[in-house]
Design a protein around this motif. Structure first.
Motif, mmCIF file in Angstrom:
data_model
loop_
_atom_site.group_PDB
_atom_site.id
_atom_site.type_symbol
_atom_site.label_atom_id
_atom_site.label_comp_id
_atom_site.label_asym_id
_atom_site.label_seq_id
_atom_site.Cartn_x
_atom_site.Cartn_y
_atom_site.Cartn_z
ATOM 1 N N LEU A 30 -5.408 16.635 -2.443
ATOM 2 C CA LEU A 30 -4.122 16.485 -1.759
ATOM 3 C C LEU A 30 -4.382 15.659 -0.509
ATOM 4 C CD1 LEU A 30 -2.693 20.136 -1.975
ATOM 5 C CD2 LEU A 30 -1.987 18.151 -3.321
ATOM 6 N N ASP A 31 -3.378 14.891 -0.078
ATOM 7 C CA ASP A 31 -3.519 14.106 1.156
ATOM 8 C C ASP A 31 -3.712 15.035 2.350
ATOM 9 O OD1 ASP A 31 -3.007 11.895 -0.404
ATOM 10 O OD2 ASP A 31 -0.861 11.859 0.102
ATOM 11 N N THR A 78 -0.583 16.811 3.255
ATOM 12 C CA THR A 78 0.062 17.619 2.208
ATOM 13 C C THR A 78 -0.455 19.052 2.290
ATOM 14 O OG1 THR A 78 0.204 15.678 0.765
ATOM 15 C CG2 THR A 78 0.421 17.810 -0.298
ATOM 16 N N TYR A 120 5.774 19.941 -6.956
ATOM 17 C CA TYR A 120 5.777 19.629 -5.516
ATOM 18 C C TYR A 120 7.167 19.858 -4.930
ATOM 19 C CZ TYR A 120 1.512 17.006 -6.616
ATOM 20 O OH TYR A 120 0.258 16.641 -7.039
ATOM 21 N N HIS A 176 -1.830 9.046 -4.224
ATOM 22 C CA HIS A 176 -0.590 9.172 -3.429
ATOM 23 C C HIS A 176 0.662 9.072 -4.306
ATOM 24 C CE1 HIS A 176 -2.946 8.960 0.136
ATOM 25 N NE2 HIS A 176 -3.076 7.657 0.220
ATOM 26 N N GLN A 177 0.590 9.666 -5.496
ATOM 27 C CA GLN A 177 1.642 9.383 -6.478
ATOM 28 C C GLN A 177 3.053 9.745 -6.012
ATOM 29 O OE1 GLN A 177 0.790 10.285 -10.510
ATOM 30 N NE2 GLN A 177 2.864 9.966 -11.219
ATOM 31 N N VAL A 178 3.215 10.933 -5.453
ATOM 32 C CA VAL A 178 4.584 11.345 -5.085
ATOM 33 C C VAL A 178 5.131 10.398 -4.010
ATOM 34 C CG1 VAL A 178 6.002 13.192 -4.120
ATOM 35 C CG2 VAL A 178 4.149 13.752 -5.716
ATOM 36 N N LYS A 179 4.297 10.136 -2.996
ATOM 37 C CA LYS A 179 4.767 9.271 -1.896
ATOM 38 C C LYS A 179 5.079 7.872 -2.414
ATOM 39 C CE LYS A 179 2.121 11.807 1.547
ATOM 40 N NZ LYS A 179 0.865 11.884 2.281
ATOM 41 N N LEU A 189 5.375 17.206 2.171
ATOM 42 C CA LEU A 189 4.994 17.379 0.767
ATOM 43 C C LEU A 189 4.168 18.656 0.637
ATOM 44 C CD1 LEU A 189 5.062 16.116 -2.042
ATOM 45 C CD2 LEU A 189 3.073 14.741 -1.427
HETATM 46 N N1 URA Z 1 1.144 12.848 -4.202
HETATM 47 C C1 URA Z 1 1.004 12.371 -2.945
HETATM 48 O O1 URA Z 1 1.565 11.357 -2.590
HETATM 49 N N2 URA Z 1 0.210 13.061 -2.101
HETATM 50 C C2 URA Z 1 -0.423 14.203 -2.422
HETATM 51 O O2 URA Z 1 -1.122 14.806 -1.592
HETATM 52 C C3 URA Z 1 -0.256 14.697 -3.732
HETATM 53 C C4 URA Z 1 0.540 13.990 -4.601
#
Ligand code: URA
Length: 233
Positions: free
Chosen positions: A108-109, A112, A139, A192-195, A208
């Motif tokens: 995780l970042d 996060t 998430y 950084h998939q979600v971001k 997040l």
């Molecule tokens: N996606 C993100 O951008 N950050 C994370 O820490 C995990 C998933």
């Protein structure tokens, strides 16, 4: 009944982080190491780790470590102290001298929060981290602007290609919680998939939190705390 695996005491002590192999003789002089009430003084002696006690206490996790940690913001998923305060600083110090050393399945970042699975089982780390395992990660996301219908459609369509990637993101599951907050479930873990997914839709992720990793959920565990779990495949 299967026989327990036996190993040299010096190997057991060093693999479980108590001392180095060369320090084992001195460790055995200083501490009372017993197998079924028999004192062990010879580091080359063989025993089953789970039968051992040290100064009257059971040996620490002889059969491996598998925990769920609620990561606080500000901690980095790395073993390199030059990168900042490490998630591993939240765990018993001896564990970091184990071989194999416990590591998180995926990262995780730094900013996060939420669930991390940590184990010293390298095969399990591989299974849990592999997109082929199709494990759902849920998430909680807070973004800077309202999440439009178009954004929700793009994130769930399975057509969104992130910069520098060839394949589109797999379709996400998305539940709107309010204008700027949603739950999103992914089965892959690109960098950084979600971001990056939200950035591709013109939204900035402000907060997040990963709540679930497959069957495991972090609810009820304080930030910075961990809980022992068993593997459910
Ligand atoms: N996606 C993100 O951008 N950050 C994370 O820490 C995990 C998933």
């Amino acid at each position: 009944m299967t026989e327990k695996k036996t190993e040299r005491i010096d190997k057991i002590l060093s693999n479980l982080g108590y001392c180095s192999r060369s320090q084992a003789a001195a460790f055995l002089r200083k501490h009372s190491v017993q197998e079924s009430k028999t004192h062990i003084k010879d580091p080359s002696c063989k025993a089953a780790a789970s039968n051992l006690t040290i100064n009257g206490e059971k040996i620490d996790h002889p059969d491996g470590i598998f925990i769920l940690l609620n990561k606080p913001a500000g901690f980095v998923c790395s073993h390199d102290p030059s990168e900042g305060t490490l998630i591993y600083d939240l765990l018993p110090e001896r564990w970091m001298r184990r071989n194999p050393v416990p590591s998180s399945a995926g990262r995780l970042d730094k900013d996060t929060t939420g669930i991390l699975l940590i184990t010293d089982d390298t095969k399990l780390i591989h299974t849990l981290s592999s997109p082929k395992s199709n494990i759902e990660k849920l998430y909680l996301v807070t973004v800077d602007k309202p999440i439009s219908k178009e954004t929700a459609e793009l994130l769930t369509a399975g057509t969104l290609i992130l910069q520098g990637e060839k394949a589109p993101c797999r379709p996400a599951k998305l539940t709107l919680l309010d204008d700027n907050r949603c739950e999103i479930t992914l089965t892959e873990g690109k960098y950084h998939q979600v971001k990056r997914m939200f950035a591709a839709c013109g939204l900035q992720v402000l907060k997040l939190h990963r709540r679930k990793f497959g069957e495991y959920c972090v609810d009820g565990i304080e930030e910075g705390e961990y809980r022992e779990i068993s593997f459910c495949s």
